[in-house]
Motif scaffolding. Structure first.
Motif, PDB file in Angstrom:
ATOM      1  N   VAL A 166      44.363  50.410  43.889  1.00 20.03           N
ATOM      2  CA  VAL A 166      44.239  49.522  42.766  1.00 20.03           C
ATOM      3  C   VAL A 166      43.557  48.293  43.151  1.00 20.03           C
ATOM      4  N   GLU A 167      44.016  47.561  44.258  1.00 18.48           N
ATOM      5  CA  GLU A 167      43.457  46.305  44.740  1.00 18.48           C
ATOM      6  C   GLU A 167      41.987  46.368  44.920  1.00 18.48           C
ATOM      7  N   VAL A 168      41.394  47.436  45.578  1.00 15.31           N
ATOM      8  CA  VAL A 168      39.954  47.672  45.608  1.00 15.31           C
ATOM      9  C   VAL A 168      39.252  47.802  44.540  1.00 15.31           C
ATOM     10  N   GLN A 169      39.979  48.861  43.664  1.00 14.27           N
ATOM     11  CA  GLN A 169      39.140  48.857  42.108  1.00 14.27           C
ATOM     12  C   GLN A 169      38.835  47.675  41.558  1.00 14.27           C
ATOM     13  N   LEU A 170      40.220  47.056  41.434  1.00 16.14           N
ATOM     14  CA  LEU A 170      40.104  45.515  40.807  1.00 16.14           C
ATOM     15  C   LEU A 170      39.145  44.808  41.300  1.00 16.14           C
ATOM     16  N   LEU A 171      38.743  44.642  42.680  1.00 17.58           N
ATOM     17  CA  LEU A 171      37.977  43.901  43.221  1.00 17.58           C
ATOM     18  C   LEU A 171      36.229  44.267  42.898  1.00 17.58           C
ATOM     19  N   GLU A 172      36.380  45.683  42.623  1.00 19.51           N
ATOM     20  CA  GLU A 172      34.995  46.119  42.397  1.00 19.51           C
ATOM     21  C   GLU A 172      34.619  45.898  41.051  1.00 19.51           C
ATOM     22  N   SER A 173      35.684  45.979  40.096  1.00 24.04           N
ATOM     23  CA  SER A 173      35.453  45.458  38.661  1.00 24.04           C
ATOM     24  C   SER A 173      34.851  44.063  38.571  1.00 24.04           C
ATOM     25  N   LYS A 174      35.690  43.228  39.390  1.00 28.14           N
ATOM     26  CA  LYS A 174      35.202  41.783  39.612  1.00 28.14           C
ATOM     27  C   LYS A 174      33.843  41.527  39.907  1.00 28.14           C
ATOM     28  N   THR A 175      33.452  42.297  40.843  1.00 27.87           N
ATOM     29  CA  THR A 175      32.076  42.044  41.510  1.00 27.87           C
ATOM     30  C   THR A 175      31.063  42.506  40.540  1.00 27.87           C
ATOM     31  N   TYR A 176      31.365  43.624  39.828  1.00 26.69           N
ATOM     32  CA  TYR A 176      30.455  44.082  38.982  1.00 26.69           C
ATOM     33  C   TYR A 176      30.276  43.125  37.796  1.00 26.69           C
ATOM     34  N   HIS A 177      31.520  42.539  37.358  1.00 25.11           N
ATOM     35  CA  HIS A 177      31.279  41.493  36.214  1.00 25.11           C
ATOM     36  C   HIS A 177      30.426  40.415  36.797  1.00 25.11           C
ATOM     37  N   ALA A 178      30.634  39.986  38.033  1.00 27.78           N
ATOM     38  CA  ALA A 178      29.930  38.851  38.422  1.00 27.78           C
ATOM     39  C   ALA A 178      28.295  39.131  38.470  1.00 27.78           C
ATOM     40  N   LEU A 179      28.038  40.462  38.480  1.00 27.48           N
ATOM     41  CA  LEU A 179      26.787  40.736  38.571  1.00 27.48           C
ATOM     42  C   LEU A 179      26.097  41.388  37.152  1.00 27.48           C
ATOM     43  N   SER A 180      26.971  40.928  36.118  1.00 24.96           N
ATOM     44  CA  SER A 180      26.784  41.156  34.698  1.00 24.96           C
ATOM     45  C   SER A 180      26.622  42.616  34.536  1.00 24.96           C
ATOM     46  N   ASN A 181      26.808  43.532  35.254  1.00 24.63           N
ATOM     47  CA  ASN A 181      27.067  45.053  35.088  1.00 24.63           C
ATOM     48  C   ASN A 181      28.412  45.224  34.233  1.00 24.63           C
ATOM     49  N   LEU A 182      28.382  44.794  33.036  1.00 22.83           N
ATOM     50  CA  LEU A 182      29.794  45.169  32.343  1.00 22.83           C
ATOM     51  C   LEU A 182      30.159  46.490  31.933  1.00 22.83           C
ATOM     52  N   PRO A 183      29.366  47.335  31.880  1.00 17.51           N
ATOM     53  CA  PRO A 183      29.918  48.965  31.841  1.00 17.51           C
ATOM     54  C   PRO A 183      30.493  49.529  32.945  1.00 17.51           C
ATOM     55  N   LYS A 184      29.887  49.169  34.296  1.00 19.71           N
ATOM     56  CA  LYS A 184      30.383  49.420  35.536  1.00 19.71           C
ATOM     57  C   LYS A 184      31.978  48.622  35.824  1.00 19.71           C
ATOM     58  N   ALA A 185      32.017  47.617  35.397  1.00 17.16           N
ATOM     59  CA  ALA A 185      33.011  46.762  35.550  1.00 17.16           C
ATOM     60  C   ALA A 185      34.259  47.201  34.528  1.00 17.16           C
ATOM     61  N   ARG A 186      33.867  47.610  33.603  1.00 16.33           N
ATOM     62  CA  ARG A 186      34.929  48.093  32.652  1.00 16.33           C
ATOM     63  C   ARG A 186      35.498  49.539  33.220  1.00 16.33           C
ATOM     64  N   ALA A 187      34.479  50.277  33.583  1.00 13.70           N
ATOM     65  CA  ALA A 187      34.862  51.675  34.173  1.00 13.70           C
ATOM     66  C   ALA A 187      35.688  51.477  35.434  1.00 13.70           C
ATOM     67  N   ALA A 188      35.237  50.633  36.467  1.00 13.18           N
ATOM     68  CA  ALA A 188      36.184  50.392  37.601  1.00 13.18           C
ATOM     69  C   ALA A 188      37.483  49.629  36.917  1.00 13.18           C
ATOM     70  N   LEU A 189      37.811  49.001  36.000  1.00  6.18           N
ATOM     71  CA  LEU A 189      38.963  48.414  35.711  1.00  6.18           C
ATOM     72  C   LEU A 189      39.841  49.369  35.142  1.00  6.18           C
TER      73      LEU A 189
END
Length: 421
Positions: A166-189
């Protein structure tokens, strides 16, 4: 026995005199002559290390805490792997919570991971790698964070370690959001939330998931109503464990209300029982933005951003949405100025709104293209010509609807006539 008395004395003194407490605890921690079967002294030293780490954290001594983490490694061979992992994780968390920014955070984390690899402590290594991903994210090393995250996720899925997953998937979502890749950020979350539903999720982690959900709702769909409810859940979660991120969640709650054009609610939230203890410059900044939004005053808004530059511009989320708010307020003010006219000088509009002419000209042309009003910019004369709204003639639309309805009636009658014959 002497060690136990020294530890009790250090605990008693550290509440009033931390420096003296640190000195006494250092004597316990630096004790080298401990036998493998001397359980009492081993337990005492373990408690001493944790207590000393906590005092270093409270005093903000990042360098000393880093040295303590390195110095405790020989002692870890005397305790069980589970206890050693917990001790190292706790000390590394203390160090990272300091957010001292002394530049050795990534290096220290990498050294601890190398040590865990040499000692073949897989679970500790994975836990430390998760902390390293968080560090990469905080320092803006997003490609490194994604690369390490992807390798670690494969391992964790095989081992079925859901808490760390859960922790790593949340961090992945935050990273994708910081890179403005919203679809992948939403998928990771979504993956993180699905995993979290299968286990007991600590309040702090649940609050972090809610905070990220709110951020994505605000960024992706501009759905500030849903975002507000997520930020509220996150605020309550962080507040229950007395985490400093509760203030961030509260700021985002106030921001959502401002973006929903209900700045009057900000004062009501701030004066609530839970929010009172978080009063300070961050909250004052949001209150000031709310007042400027309520008055629709661009001058007040710019003054607020100038006065609270650190509180408003250092936070990426707040900065992005305040940019949108500024654009909306600028559009509203321009519409209000040009409304009485069919032909108005751009110079006059710029002087009225107290902004450079080039900026006003650019914004007006953007508004015309976005069809916020009908008009053209005559740059030769420096004039904006506004056309009247022409009423749309709906006769053709209504005629088409009537023909379509008649067509359906004729088709139905044809089918019925076919059955009769």
């Amino acid at each position: 026995m002497a060690g136990a008395m020294l530890f009790e004395r250090a605990q008693a003194i550290s509440s009033t005199n931390r420096e003296e407490g640190i000195h006494l605890l250092n004597q316990i921690v630096q004790e080298q002559d401990i036998e493998e079967n001397d359980e009492d002294n081993i337990r005492l030293k373990e408690q001493g290390i944790l207590h000393l780490g906590e005092l270093y954290k409270k005093e903000g001594k990042a360098k000393e805490l880093a040295d303590l983490i390195k110095a405790t490694r020989p002692f870890l061979s005397l305790i069980s792997k589970a206890k050693a992992a917990k001790l190292v994780r706790t000390l590394v968390d203390f160090f990272l919570d300091l957010e001292a920014g002394i530049g050795i955070e990534v290096q220290l984390c990498k050294e601890c991971i190398e040590w865990a690899k040499e000692e073949k402590r897989t679970f500790l290594r994975q836990s430390l790698e998760a902390r390293l991903i968080a560090l990469y994210f905080d320092t803006g090393m997003f490609p490194d964070a994604l690369q390490l995250g992807s390798t670690l996720l494969k391992e964790l899925k095989k081992l079925d370690d859901k808490n760390l997953l859960v922790e790593v998937q949340l961090l992945e979502s935050k990273t994708y959001h910081a890179l403005s890749n919203l679809p992948k950020a939403r998928a990771a979350l979504t993956s993180a939330r699905t995993t979290a539903n299968a286990i007991y999720c600590p309040p702090k982690m649940q609050a972090a998931l809610d905070l990220q959900s709110g951020i994505l709702h605000a960024a992706d769909e501009r759905d500030f109503k849903t975002a507000y409810s997520y930020f509220y859940e996150a605020f309550e979660g962080f507040d229950s464990v007395e985490c400093s991120k509760a203030l961030t969640a509260l700021k985002y709650m106030l921001l959502s209300k401002i973006m929903l054009n209900t700045p009057d609610d900000v004062q009501q939230i701030v004066s609530g029982k839970l929010a009172l203890k978080y009063a300070g410059r961050d909250i004052d900044a949001m209150k000031s933005v709310a007042q400027a939004s309520h008055k629709r005053s661009l001058a007040d808004f710019q003054q607020t951003v100038k006065n609270f530059k650190h509180e408003l511009e250092d936070d990426v989320i707040v900065r992005a949405h305040l940019g949108t708010l500024y654009d909306n307020m600028l559009e509203q003010n321009l519409c209000r100025i040009i409304e009485p006219y069919s032909r108005v000088q751009v110079d006059y509009v710029a002087k009225t709104i107290k902004l450079p002419m080039s900026q006003v000209e650019k914004k007006l042309s953007q508004m015309i293209l976005d069809k916020k009003f009908h008009g053209i910019l005559d740059q030769g004369e420096g004039v904006l010509i506004v056309f009247e709204e022409t009423p749309v003639d709906k006769t053709y639309e209504m005629a088409l609807e009537t023909i379509q309805s008649m067509s359906k009636v004729v088709d139905t009658l044809y089918q019925k006539a076919k059955k009769l014959s």
